[in-house]
Design a protein around this motif. Structure first.
Motif, PDB file in Angstrom:
ATOM      1  N   SER A 269     -89.837   1.682  28.930  1.00 35.19           N
ATOM      2  CA  SER A 269     -88.685   2.272  29.202  1.00 35.19           C
ATOM      3  C   SER A 269     -87.583   1.756  28.162  1.00 35.19           C
ATOM      4  O   SER A 269     -86.345   2.341  28.127  1.00 35.19           O
ATOM      5  CB  SER A 269     -87.842   1.972  30.612  1.00 35.19           C
TER       6      SER A 269
ATOM      7  N   ALA B 280     -87.896   6.336  31.762  1.00 37.58           N
ATOM      8  CA  ALA B 280     -88.385   7.146  30.727  1.00 37.58           C
ATOM      9  C   ALA B 280     -89.784   7.740  31.030  1.00 37.58           C
ATOM     10  O   ALA B 280     -90.301   7.258  32.207  1.00 37.58           O
ATOM     11  CB  ALA B 280     -88.560   6.387  29.441  1.00 37.58           C
ATOM     12  N   SER B 281     -89.827   8.890  30.679  1.00 39.98           N
ATOM     13  CA  SER B 281     -90.990   9.695  31.169  1.00 39.98           C
ATOM     14  C   SER B 281     -92.172   8.744  31.078  1.00 39.98           C
ATOM     15  O   SER B 281     -92.155   8.065  29.585  1.00 39.98           O
ATOM     16  CB  SER B 281     -90.946  11.176  30.446  1.00 39.98           C
TER      17      SER B 281
ATOM     18  N   GLU C 100     -94.983  10.129  29.427  1.00 43.58           N
ATOM     19  CA  GLU C 100     -95.522  10.341  28.261  1.00 43.58           C
ATOM     20  C   GLU C 100     -94.695   9.669  26.973  1.00 43.58           C
ATOM     21  O   GLU C 100     -95.194   9.482  26.038  1.00 43.58           O
ATOM     22  CB  GLU C 100     -95.133  11.906  27.990  1.00 43.58           C
ATOM     23  N   GLU C 101     -93.147   9.669  27.128  1.00 40.64           N
ATOM     24  CA  GLU C 101     -92.448   9.181  26.160  1.00 40.64           C
ATOM     25  C   GLU C 101     -92.800   7.496  26.203  1.00 40.64           C
ATOM     26  O   GLU C 101     -92.790   7.146  25.157  1.00 40.64           O
ATOM     27  CB  GLU C 101     -90.843   8.992  26.616  1.00 40.64           C
ATOM     28  N   ARG C 102     -93.023   6.937  27.308  1.00 39.28           N
ATOM     29  CA  ARG C 102     -93.437   5.461  27.281  1.00 39.28           C
ATOM     30  C   ARG C 102     -94.637   5.175  26.664  1.00 39.28           C
ATOM     31  O   ARG C 102     -94.829   4.390  25.760  1.00 39.28           O
ATOM     32  CB  ARG C 102     -93.406   5.030  28.773  1.00 39.28           C
TER      33      ARG C 102
ATOM     34  N   ARG D 143     -94.197   5.532  22.615  1.00 41.85           N
ATOM     35  CA  ARG D 143     -93.438   4.463  21.995  1.00 41.85           C
ATOM     36  C   ARG D 143     -94.548   3.333  22.066  1.00 41.85           C
ATOM     37  O   ARG D 143     -94.666   2.725  21.251  1.00 41.85           O
ATOM     38  CB  ARG D 143     -92.386   4.051  23.064  1.00 41.85           C
TER      39      ARG D 143
ATOM     40  N   ASP E 285     -81.741   7.214  31.997  1.00 42.88           N
ATOM     41  CA  ASP E 285     -83.035   7.856  31.302  1.00 42.88           C
ATOM     42  C   ASP E 285     -82.953   7.890  29.988  1.00 42.88           C
ATOM     43  O   ASP E 285     -82.419   8.533  29.317  1.00 42.88           O
ATOM     44  CB  ASP E 285     -83.307   9.371  31.773  1.00 42.88           C
ATOM     45  N   SER E 286     -83.908   6.907  29.335  1.00 40.31           N
ATOM     46  CA  SER E 286     -83.891   6.770  27.921  1.00 40.31           C
ATOM     47  C   SER E 286     -84.709   7.657  27.126  1.00 40.31           C
ATOM     48  O   SER E 286     -84.749   7.519  25.851  1.00 40.31           O
ATOM     49  CB  SER E 286     -84.352   5.362  27.678  1.00 40.31           C
ATOM     50  N   THR E 287     -85.480   8.738  27.689  1.00 41.51           N
ATOM     51  CA  THR E 287     -86.143   9.672  27.079  1.00 41.51           C
ATOM     52  C   THR E 287     -85.382  10.358  25.978  1.00 41.51           C
ATOM     53  O   THR E 287     -84.381  10.844  26.202  1.00 41.51           O
ATOM     54  CB  THR E 287     -86.896  10.479  28.118  1.00 41.51           C
TER      55      THR E 287
END
Length: 226
Positions: free
Chosen positions: A17, A152-153, A155-157, A160, A206-208
């Motif tokens: 995240s 974060a989602s 998928e986003e994690r 990254r 939310d950091s997405t």
């Protein structure tokens, strides 16, 4: 909170995240100490394997956790905190996916968590502490004046982590990473011992889709230091 107790900002949330990077940046900006609580579980898992202790041997794991010789050292911006186990730099070793998965297995055991609880609280010294983890605001520092839950989602994690590993020259499959993250989330959210969830008084960020600078700005605002 007693005037004699150093203030704490807790930053909880799932792996990936951005909380590790953000907590270091917050600690530097404020001039406060840093606690990477997740590293303690990774260190326990690593030390157990080095001592040939099975990851399902709860009594032995408690002894390993209680005897950890660990030191955190600050590093330049953008780098993870340097972690020493019995004087040996294990910063890279504890950040592998295998070590992370082993740490998640160890963390479900309440006696192991109890053994590490006081050690974590001992990091709370003047002028203040920024604590990174999964249960900092709910269990370790429930009286913290500022609590942040960074998410974060999946998928986003996974994206990254994929980019991070590829940049490090590690060949990895993003679908496999995503599945590992989902499995770990499920285990962390549903575990009996300190499940992953925001504290009732935490501010959820939310950091997405956000840059690390945007996340830091929001955390600083939440901390009342903007």
């Amino acid at each position: 909170m007693s005037e004699n107790v150093a203030p704490v900002i807790t930053v909880d949330g799932p792996g990936g995240s951005g909380k590790g990077t953000v907590t270091q940046m917050l600690a530097r900006k404020l001039g406060w100490h840093l606690l990477d609580s997740g590293a303690l579980y990774r260190l326990t898992a690593l030390a157990a394997i080095r001592q040939q202790v099975a990851l399902d041997d709860e009594p032995a794991l408690v002894r390993v956790a209680a005897g950890l010789d660990v030191t955190f050292q600050p590093t330049p911006p953008g780098d993870p905190a340097r972690v020493l186990l019995a004087g040996e730099d294990v910063t890279s070793e504890i950040r592998t996916e295998t070590c992370g998965d082993n740490a998640s297995k160890v963390a479900v055991m309440q006696p192991v968590r109890d053994a590490l609880l006081q050690r974590q609280r001992d990091f709370r010294v003047s002028p203040g502490l920024v604590a990174d983890g999964r249960d900092m605001g709910t269990v370790v520092f429930p009286d913290a004046p500022v609590k942040i839950f960074l998410t974060a989602s999946a998928e986003e994690r996974a994206r990254r982590r994929y980019n991070q590993l590829m940049e490090a020259g590690v060949d990895v499959n993003i679908d496999a990473l995503l599945e590992e993250i989902r499995v770990r989330d499920e285990r962390d959210i549903n575990r009996a011992a300190a499940p992953l969830k925001p504290a009732d008084d935490a501010q959820v960020i939310d950091s997405t889709g956000l840059s690390i600078e945007e996340v830091l700005d929001r955390c600083m605002a939440a901390a009342g230091q903007a």
